[in-house]
Design a protein around this motif. Structure first.
Motif, PDB file in Angstrom:
ATOM      1  N   UNK A  55       0.843  -1.205   0.000  1.00  0.00           N
ATOM      2  CA  UNK A  55       0.000   0.000   0.000  1.00  0.00           C
ATOM      3  C   UNK A  55       0.876   1.251   0.000  1.00  0.00           C
ATOM      4  N   UNK A  56       1.919   1.261   0.834  1.00  0.00           N
ATOM      5  CA  UNK A  56       2.812   2.423   0.905  1.00  0.00           C
ATOM      6  C   UNK A  56       3.483   2.705  -0.439  1.00  0.00           C
ATOM      7  N   UNK A  57       3.753   1.648  -1.210  1.00  0.00           N
ATOM      8  CA  UNK A  57       4.405   1.817  -2.508  1.00  0.00           C
ATOM      9  C   UNK A  57       3.395   1.920  -3.657  1.00  0.00           C
ATOM     10  N   UNK A  58       2.107   1.942  -3.325  1.00  0.00           N
ATOM     11  CA  UNK A  58       1.033   2.006  -4.328  1.00  0.00           C
ATOM     12  C   UNK A  58       1.047   0.799  -5.274  1.00  0.00           C
ATOM     13  N   UNK A  59       1.396  -0.367  -4.726  1.00  0.00           N
ATOM     14  CA  UNK A  59       1.370  -1.599  -5.509  1.00  0.00           C
ATOM     15  C   UNK A  59       0.005  -2.279  -5.437  1.00  0.00           C
ATOM     16  N   UNK A  60      -0.758  -1.971  -4.388  1.00  0.00           N
ATOM     17  CA  UNK A  60      -2.116  -2.505  -4.244  1.00  0.00           C
ATOM     18  C   UNK A  60      -3.029  -1.379  -3.768  1.00  0.00           C
ATOM     19  N   UNK A  61      -4.319  -1.601  -3.916  1.00  0.00           N
ATOM     20  CA  UNK A  61      -5.314  -0.631  -3.470  1.00  0.00           C
ATOM     21  C   UNK A  61      -5.706  -0.883  -2.009  1.00  0.00           C
ATOM     22  N   UNK A  62      -5.930  -2.163  -1.668  1.00  0.00           N
ATOM     23  CA  UNK A  62      -6.339  -2.510  -0.302  1.00  0.00           C
ATOM     24  C   UNK A  62      -6.178  -4.014  -0.079  1.00  0.00           C
ATOM     25  N   UNK A  63      -6.426  -4.425   1.172  1.00  0.00           N
ATOM     26  CA  UNK A  63      -6.397  -5.854   1.492  1.00  0.00           C
ATOM     27  C   UNK A  63      -7.322  -6.107   2.679  1.00  0.00           C
ATOM     28  N   UNK A  64      -7.727  -7.368   2.820  1.00  0.00           N
ATOM     29  CA  UNK A  64      -8.516  -7.795   3.982  1.00  0.00           C
ATOM     30  C   UNK A  64      -8.129  -9.222   4.327  1.00  0.00           C
ATOM     31  N   UNK A  65      -8.079  -9.503   5.605  1.00  0.00           N
ATOM     32  CA  UNK A  65      -7.888 -10.852   6.125  1.00  0.00           C
ATOM     33  C   UNK A  65      -9.155 -11.167   6.901  1.00  0.00           C
ATOM     34  N   UNK A  66      -9.983 -12.025   6.335  1.00  0.00           N
ATOM     35  CA  UNK A  66     -11.280 -12.339   6.937  1.00  0.00           C
ATOM     36  C   UNK A  66     -11.280 -13.751   7.494  1.00  0.00           C
ATOM     37  N   UNK A  67     -11.878 -13.905   8.662  1.00  0.00           N
ATOM     38  CA  UNK A  67     -12.002 -15.226   9.276  1.00  0.00           C
ATOM     39  C   UNK A  67     -13.460 -15.659   9.244  1.00  0.00           C
ATOM     40  N   UNK A  68     -13.675 -16.938   8.988  1.00  0.00           N
ATOM     41  CA  UNK A  68     -15.015 -17.508   8.956  1.00  0.00           C
ATOM     42  C   UNK A  68     -14.975 -18.905   9.557  1.00  0.00           C
ATOM     43  N   UNK A  69     -16.133 -19.395   9.891  1.00  0.00           N
ATOM     44  CA  UNK A  69     -16.205 -20.743  10.457  1.00  0.00           C
ATOM     45  C   UNK A  69     -16.271 -21.763   9.314  1.00  0.00           C
ATOM     46  N   UNK A  71     -17.076 -25.117   7.232  1.00  0.00           N
ATOM     47  CA  UNK A  71     -18.176 -26.086   7.182  1.00  0.00           C
ATOM     48  C   UNK A  71     -17.755 -27.251   6.297  1.00  0.00           C
ATOM     49  N   UNK A  72     -18.567 -28.267   6.277  1.00  0.00           N
ATOM     50  CA  UNK A  72     -18.279 -29.426   5.432  1.00  0.00           C
ATOM     51  C   UNK A  72     -18.235 -29.011   3.955  1.00  0.00           C
ATOM     52  N   UNK A  73     -19.160 -28.145   3.559  1.00  0.00           N
ATOM     53  CA  UNK A  73     -19.244 -27.704   2.169  1.00  0.00           C
ATOM     54  C   UNK A  73     -18.178 -26.671   1.817  1.00  0.00           C
ATOM     55  N   UNK A  74     -17.770 -25.879   2.803  1.00  0.00           N
ATOM     56  CA  UNK A  74     -16.771 -24.830   2.599  1.00  0.00           C
ATOM     57  C   UNK A  74     -15.743 -24.923   3.727  1.00  0.00           C
ATOM     58  N   UNK A  75     -14.753 -25.812   3.584  1.00  0.00           N
ATOM     59  CA  UNK A  75     -13.833 -26.109   4.695  1.00  0.00           C
ATOM     60  C   UNK A  75     -12.706 -25.092   4.917  1.00  0.00           C
ATOM     61  N   UNK A  76     -12.907 -23.867   4.516  1.00  0.00           N
ATOM     62  CA  UNK A  76     -11.876 -22.851   4.729  1.00  0.00           C
ATOM     63  C   UNK A  76     -12.217 -22.000   5.947  1.00  0.00           C
ATOM     64  N   UNK A  77     -11.164 -21.485   6.593  1.00  0.00           N
ATOM     65  CA  UNK A  77     -11.318 -20.649   7.784  1.00  0.00           C
ATOM     66  C   UNK A  77     -10.970 -19.193   7.527  1.00  0.00           C
ATOM     67  N   UNK A  78     -10.213 -18.941   6.473  1.00  0.00           N
ATOM     68  CA  UNK A  78      -9.773 -17.582   6.175  1.00  0.00           C
ATOM     69  C   UNK A  78      -9.953 -17.268   4.693  1.00  0.00           C
ATOM     70  N   UNK A  79     -10.252 -16.001   4.436  1.00  0.00           N
ATOM     71  CA  UNK A  79     -10.271 -15.482   3.074  1.00  0.00           C
ATOM     72  C   UNK A  79      -9.292 -14.312   3.049  1.00  0.00           C
ATOM     73  N   UNK A  80      -8.319 -14.414   2.170  1.00  0.00           N
ATOM     74  CA  UNK A  80      -7.303 -13.378   2.033  1.00  0.00           C
ATOM     75  C   UNK A  80      -7.612 -12.608   0.756  1.00  0.00           C
ATOM     76  N   UNK A  81      -7.889 -11.333   0.892  1.00  0.00           N
ATOM     77  CA  UNK A  81      -8.306 -10.524  -0.253  1.00  0.00           C
ATOM     78  C   UNK A  81      -7.299  -9.415  -0.482  1.00  0.00           C
ATOM     79  N   UNK A  82      -6.774  -9.359  -1.691  1.00  0.00           N
ATOM     80  CA  UNK A  82      -5.898  -8.264  -2.098  1.00  0.00           C
ATOM     81  C   UNK A  82      -6.554  -7.604  -3.301  1.00  0.00           C
ATOM     82  N   UNK A  83      -6.747  -6.286  -3.223  1.00  0.00           N
ATOM     83  CA  UNK A  83      -7.421  -5.559  -4.299  1.00  0.00           C
ATOM     84  C   UNK A  83      -6.442  -4.610  -4.983  1.00  0.00           C
TER      85      UNK A  83
END
Length: 131
Positions: A55-69, A71-83
């Protein structure tokens, strides 16, 4: 002639819209072997640090580190988003992150566990934002 001008207009508008369309990459991450502490430490001390630098170097616009519970259908705990603000920024992402990794230095790990031992990226998606 009118048809040719109209076609040229739509090509220009389409090209302009693509250049100004934000693009996000989303990684869906599964925690392996009950190693949530290692995963959180890894992302906070490596992934997030690199995004702050980007962000400081203007290489990306934003980011988010999201946590979720998971499930059997969606077995992930985190979503890493870089925009990215546009396609040009997105296209340079690998080059830019390699530069930042060199600047940041050695990976910080909890309990000396390697990333393959505590996390797995189930899948990744690129998302084009409509504005």
């Amino acid at each position: 002639m009118k048809k040719a001008l109209l076609l040229l207009y739509f090509i220009c508008v389409s090209s302009f819209a693509q250049k100004n369309t934000k693009i996000s990459t989303i990684d869906f991450v599964q925690v392996l072997n009950q190693n949530k502490k290692e995963v959180v430490f890894y992302y906070e001390n490596n992934w997030e640090v690199l995004r702050k630098m980007a962000i400081k170097k203007s290489y990306i616009n934003s980011y988010q580190l999201l946590e979720t519970k998971p499930t059997k259908e969606a077995p992930f705990s985190f979503m890493l988003i870089t925009t990215y603000k546009d396609k040009a920024q997105f296209d340079k992402r690998e080059k830019h992150f390699q530069e930042l990794i060199k600047l940041k230095g050695k990976l910080k790990l909890l309990n000396h566990k390697k990333p393959k031992e505590f996390r797995k990226t189930i899948f990744s998606k690129d998302v084009h934002h409509k504005e």
